[in-house]
Design a protein around this motif. Structure first.
Motif, PDB file in Angstrom:
ATOM      1  N   ILE A 188       0.873  -1.044  -0.043  1.00 27.41           N
ATOM      2  CA  ILE A 188       0.175   0.312  -0.054  1.00 27.41           C
ATOM      3  C   ILE A 188       1.037   1.205  -0.324  1.00 27.41           C
ATOM      4  O   ILE A 188       0.422   2.483  -0.374  1.00 27.41           O
ATOM      5  CB  ILE A 188      -1.027   0.478   1.400  1.00 27.41           C
ATOM      6  N   SER A 211       1.045   4.191  -2.992  1.00 29.81           N
ATOM      7  CA  SER A 211       0.512   5.142  -2.727  1.00 29.81           C
ATOM      8  C   SER A 211       1.507   6.777  -2.396  1.00 29.81           C
ATOM      9  O   SER A 211       1.641   7.931  -2.868  1.00 29.81           O
ATOM     10  CB  SER A 211      -0.173   5.372  -1.288  1.00 29.81           C
ATOM     11  N   ALA A 230      -4.589   5.298  11.359  1.00 27.41           N
ATOM     12  CA  ALA A 230      -4.519   5.163   9.949  1.00 27.41           C
ATOM     13  C   ALA A 230      -4.980   4.083   9.637  1.00 27.41           C
ATOM     14  O   ALA A 230      -5.597   3.336  10.169  1.00 27.41           O
ATOM     15  CB  ALA A 230      -3.234   4.724   9.737  1.00 27.41           C
ATOM     16  N   VAL A 231      -5.581   3.761   8.537  1.00 30.52           N
ATOM     17  CA  VAL A 231      -6.416   3.099   7.752  1.00 30.52           C
ATOM     18  C   VAL A 231      -5.014   3.166   6.198  1.00 30.52           C
ATOM     19  O   VAL A 231      -5.072   3.658   5.063  1.00 30.52           O
ATOM     20  CB  VAL A 231      -7.716   3.856   7.122  1.00 30.52           C
ATOM     21  N   GLU A 232      -5.464   1.566   5.741  1.00 30.34           N
ATOM     22  CA  GLU A 232      -4.777   2.069   4.849  1.00 30.34           C
ATOM     23  C   GLU A 232      -5.322   0.629   4.351  1.00 30.34           C
ATOM     24  O   GLU A 232      -5.681  -0.860   5.044  1.00 30.34           O
ATOM     25  CB  GLU A 232      -3.249   0.843   4.933  1.00 30.34           C
ATOM     26  N   GLY A 278     -15.743   0.388   0.755  1.00 38.37           N
ATOM     27  CA  GLY A 278     -15.912   0.470   1.710  1.00 38.37           C
ATOM     28  C   GLY A 278     -15.413  -0.249   2.619  1.00 38.37           C
ATOM     29  O   GLY A 278     -15.834   0.256   4.256  1.00 38.37           O
ATOM     30  N   ALA A 338     -14.084   2.738   5.030  1.00 33.29           N
ATOM     31  CA  ALA A 338     -14.641   3.835   5.508  1.00 33.29           C
ATOM     32  C   ALA A 338     -14.754   3.065   6.702  1.00 33.29           C
ATOM     33  O   ALA A 338     -14.536   3.327   8.040  1.00 33.29           O
ATOM     34  CB  ALA A 338     -15.924   3.994   4.962  1.00 33.29           C
ATOM     35  N   ALA A 341      -4.259  12.108  11.656  1.00 31.26           N
ATOM     36  CA  ALA A 341      -3.464  11.275  10.300  1.00 31.26           C
ATOM     37  C   ALA A 341      -2.721  11.412   9.817  1.00 31.26           C
ATOM     38  O   ALA A 341      -3.093  12.454   9.614  1.00 31.26           O
ATOM     39  CB  ALA A 341      -4.877  10.610   9.908  1.00 31.26           C
ATOM     40  N   ALA A 375      -0.911  10.539   6.096  1.00 25.76           N
ATOM     41  CA  ALA A 375      -0.621   9.775   4.697  1.00 25.76           C
ATOM     42  C   ALA A 375       0.295  10.252   3.900  1.00 25.76           C
ATOM     43  O   ALA A 375       0.448  11.401   3.475  1.00 25.76           O
ATOM     44  CB  ALA A 375      -1.896  10.326   4.156  1.00 25.76           C
ATOM     45  N   GLU A 419      -6.809   8.932  -0.546  1.00 23.81           N
ATOM     46  CA  GLU A 419      -6.471   9.199   0.165  1.00 23.81           C
ATOM     47  C   GLU A 419      -6.642  10.018   1.974  1.00 23.81           C
ATOM     48  O   GLU A 419      -7.504  10.980   2.003  1.00 23.81           O
ATOM     49  CB  GLU A 419      -5.516   8.847   0.513  1.00 23.81           C
ATOM     50  N   PHE A 424     -10.995  10.926   0.340  1.00 21.13           N
ATOM     51  CA  PHE A 424     -11.170  10.017   1.879  1.00 21.13           C
ATOM     52  C   PHE A 424     -11.093  10.391   2.994  1.00 21.13           C
ATOM     53  O   PHE A 424     -11.800  10.922   3.690  1.00 21.13           O
ATOM     54  CB  PHE A 424     -10.194   9.146   1.713  1.00 21.13           C
ATOM     55  N   ARG A 428     -13.755  13.200   2.804  1.00 22.25           N
ATOM     56  CA  ARG A 428     -14.651  13.175   3.336  1.00 22.25           C
ATOM     57  C   ARG A 428     -15.007  12.639   4.595  1.00 22.25           C
ATOM     58  O   ARG A 428     -16.684  13.059   5.136  1.00 22.25           O
ATOM     59  CB  ARG A 428     -15.192  11.958   1.984  1.00 22.25           C
TER      60      ARG A 428
END
Ligand SMILES: CC(C)(COP(=O)(O)OP(=O)(O)OC[C@H]1O[C@@H](n2cnc3c(N)ncnc32)[C@H](O)[C@@H]1OP(=O)(O)O)[C@@H](O)C(=O)NCCC(=O)NCCS
Length: 382
Positions: free
Chosen positions: A51, A55, A111-113, A122, A125, A145, A147, A173, A176, A179
C-alpha cells in the motif's frame, strides 16, 4: 491489551460488494515473528508495504517485519492497537490506533490502509469507523492521521493553514480523509540523499560549518548512549515534541527517562539494525545540547533512515544542525560504506532543517500530510 472483536461489513457500512465476506478483527500482536500470529504479522507487513509503495510512489521506505515487530511490542512507550480487514480470510487492509502514554486520554493517532485492488467498496470507511470508535471509547476526541501523498503536481492542490507545501486534491486518500471530516494541517517533505554526495566533500562542508560553532564539539557513537550523556539525551528527546514545528497538531508533552532512551537502541538492535548517533556538546557546561540518530538496516542495500534531530532553541544559530547531520553521514559511510542512500521527513515550514538537508544534497521524493479531526466533546448538562 484490549479484547478482540470481529465484525462483518453490512449495508450500513456502505459495502456494495454483495457476496464478499469482509471481516474486521483486532490483531493480537505476537511477541515475536516465530510466535503464533508471526506469519500473519509478516503478511500484514507485506500488505502495509504494498500500500505504501502504491501511494508514496517510492520503494525507499518499506520497514521490515523485524523492525515492526519490535515497534508493535513497545507497549510501554508507544502503545497501539491494530485491526485487520480480511476478504475471504486474506489480509487486504488495516487500521491502526496509537496514543501517547502520558496525560489523560485526549489525542489519538489513526491510520487506515487498503490494498488498491480492494478499494472503493467501503473497507476503508469501515476500518476508520472501527478505530475512531476504539479511540472514542477510550475518551479520545482529537483524531490525527498521517498519509503519504507522493510529489504534488496535479491540476488541483490544497494547502494547510501553515501556507507551506501542497497535496493533490484528487488523490484517493485526500478525498477519503476530507470526506470523513479531516482537514490538512501540515505537509512534510520526504527527501532522499544518494551517495556519493556532490562536491564539496562532507569533510569540507563540516569544516566550513565548524567555523561558526566555537565552544561546541561533536561526539559520535553506535548503539547505546554512553552513560555520561544519557540524562541529557532523555531531556533532548523530551524536547522533540515541544520544539519541532507541529502546526495545529496536538501532542502531549513526553516523559523521557533513561530507560526510554535505552529502549531506542534495544529496539534497533533487536531488529538486527544499527543505530548511529551524534551529539553536540556545549564545551562550557559539558552538556549535550543537540543530537541526531540514523538507523542503518541490516540489509545494506536498503536506504538508511534519518530519525530525530534536534538542537535546543537556546543553542541554535551555530550550525550545530549541519554539523550533526554531516558527522552522522560520515559515521554512516565509515560503518556501512555500501548503504546507497538516506531518507528523511521534514515539515515544509522547517526551513532551517530543509536548508541543512538541501545543502548536503537531499532531494524531494514525496510528501506526507498531517490531518486532524476534532470531535466535539459531549457537553456536560448544567
Ligand atoms: C484512503 C483509503 C484507506 C480508502 O480506502 P477504501 O477502501 O477505498 O475506502 P472506502 O471504499 O471506504 O471509501 C472510498 C472513498 O474515498 C474516496 N475516493 C477514493 N478513491 C477515489 C477515487 N479514485 N476517486 C474519487 N474518490 C475516491 C471517495 O470518497 C470514496 O468513496 P466512494 O467510493 O463512495 O466515492 C485507501 O485509498 C488507501 O489505503 N490509501 C493509502 C493509505 C492512506 O493514505 N490512508 C489515508 C488515511 S490514514
Amino acid at each position: 491489551m484490549n479484547g478482540t472483536a470481529t465484525r462483518t461489513l453490512d449495508k450500513d457500512d456502505g459495502d456494495p460488494s454483495a457476496g464478499t465476506r469482509v471481516t474486521i478483527e483486532e490483531f493480537a500482536i505476537p511477541a515475536t515473528l516465530e510466535a503464533p500470529g508471526g506469519t500473519d504479522f509478516r503478511r500484514m507487513v507485506q500488505v502495509r508495504n504494498a500500500i505504501e509503495v502504491a501511494s508514496a510512489g517510492t520503494v525507499d521506505l518499506q520497514p521490515t517485519a523485524e523492525q515492526l515487530i519490535q515497534a508493535w511490542n513497545n507497549f510501554e512507550f508507544e502503545p497501539k492497537r491494530m485491526f485487520l480487514a480480511r476478504v475471504d480470510g486474506d489480509i487486504v487492509g488495516r487500521g491502526t490506533y496509537e496514543w501517547q502514554p502520558e496525560g489523560p486520554p485526549r489525542i489519538a493517532f489513526l491510520a487506515v490502509e487498503v490494498l488498491p485492488q480492494h478499494r472503493r467498496t467501503g473497507i476503508g470507511a469501515a476500518l476508520l469507523r472501527t478505530i475512531e470508535s476504539a479511540a472514542a471509547a477510550d475518551g479520545r476526541s482529537v483524531f490525527q492521521a498521517w498519509a503519504l501523498h507522493g510529489v504534488p503536481g496535479g491540476a488541483t492542490t490544497i494547502s494547510p493553514p501553515t501556507g507551506f507545501g501542497t497535496v493533490d486534491a484528487d488523490r484517493p486518500e485526500v478525498r477519503f480523509l476530507r470526506r470523513h471530516g479531516y482537514s490538512l494541517e501540515q505537509v512534510e517533505r520526504v527527501s532522499k540523499l544518494t551517495f556519493p554526495v556532490a562536491e564539496p566533500s562532507l569533510q569540507q562542508r563540516f569544516d566550513t560549518a565548524a567555523g561558526h560553532a566555537d565552544g561546541y564539539r561533536i561526539e559520535s557513537w553506535v548503539a547505546d548512549v554512553p552513560e555520561r550523556w544519557v540524562d541529557d539525551l532523555a531531556y533532548l528527546h523530551s524536547r522533540m515534541v515541544t520544539d519541532a514545528p507541529s502546526a495545529a497538531l496536538e501532542f502531549d508533552e513526553e516523559d523521557w527517562t533513561p530507560a526510554r532512551v535505552a529502549k531506542i537502541s534495544e529496539q534497533v538492535e533487536a531488529a538486527g539494525d544499527q543505530l548511529l548517533s551524534v551529539a553536540a556538546i556545549d564545551a562550557g557546561t559539558d552538556r549535550a545540547v543537540g543530537f541526531s540518530n540514523l538507523v542503518v538496516p541490516s540489509d545494506a542495500s536498503r536506504p538508511a533512515v534519518q530519525e530525530d534531530t534536534l538542537v535546543v532553541r537556546e543553542h541554535r544559530g551555530h550550525r550545530l544542525g549541519t554539523l550533526l547531520k554531516i558527522a552522522n553521514l560520515q559515521q554512516l559511510q565509515r560503518i556501512s560504506p555500501r548503504t546507497p542512500s538516506v531518507t528523511t521527513f521534514n515539515a515544509e515550514e522547517n526551513r532551517p532543517m530543509l536548508d541543512v538537508n538541501e545543502a548536503v544534497g537531499f532531494v524531494p521524493i514525496g510528501s506526507e500530510g498531517a490531518w486532524k479531526k476534532a470531535v466535539p466533546e459531549p457537553k456536560s448538562r448544567p
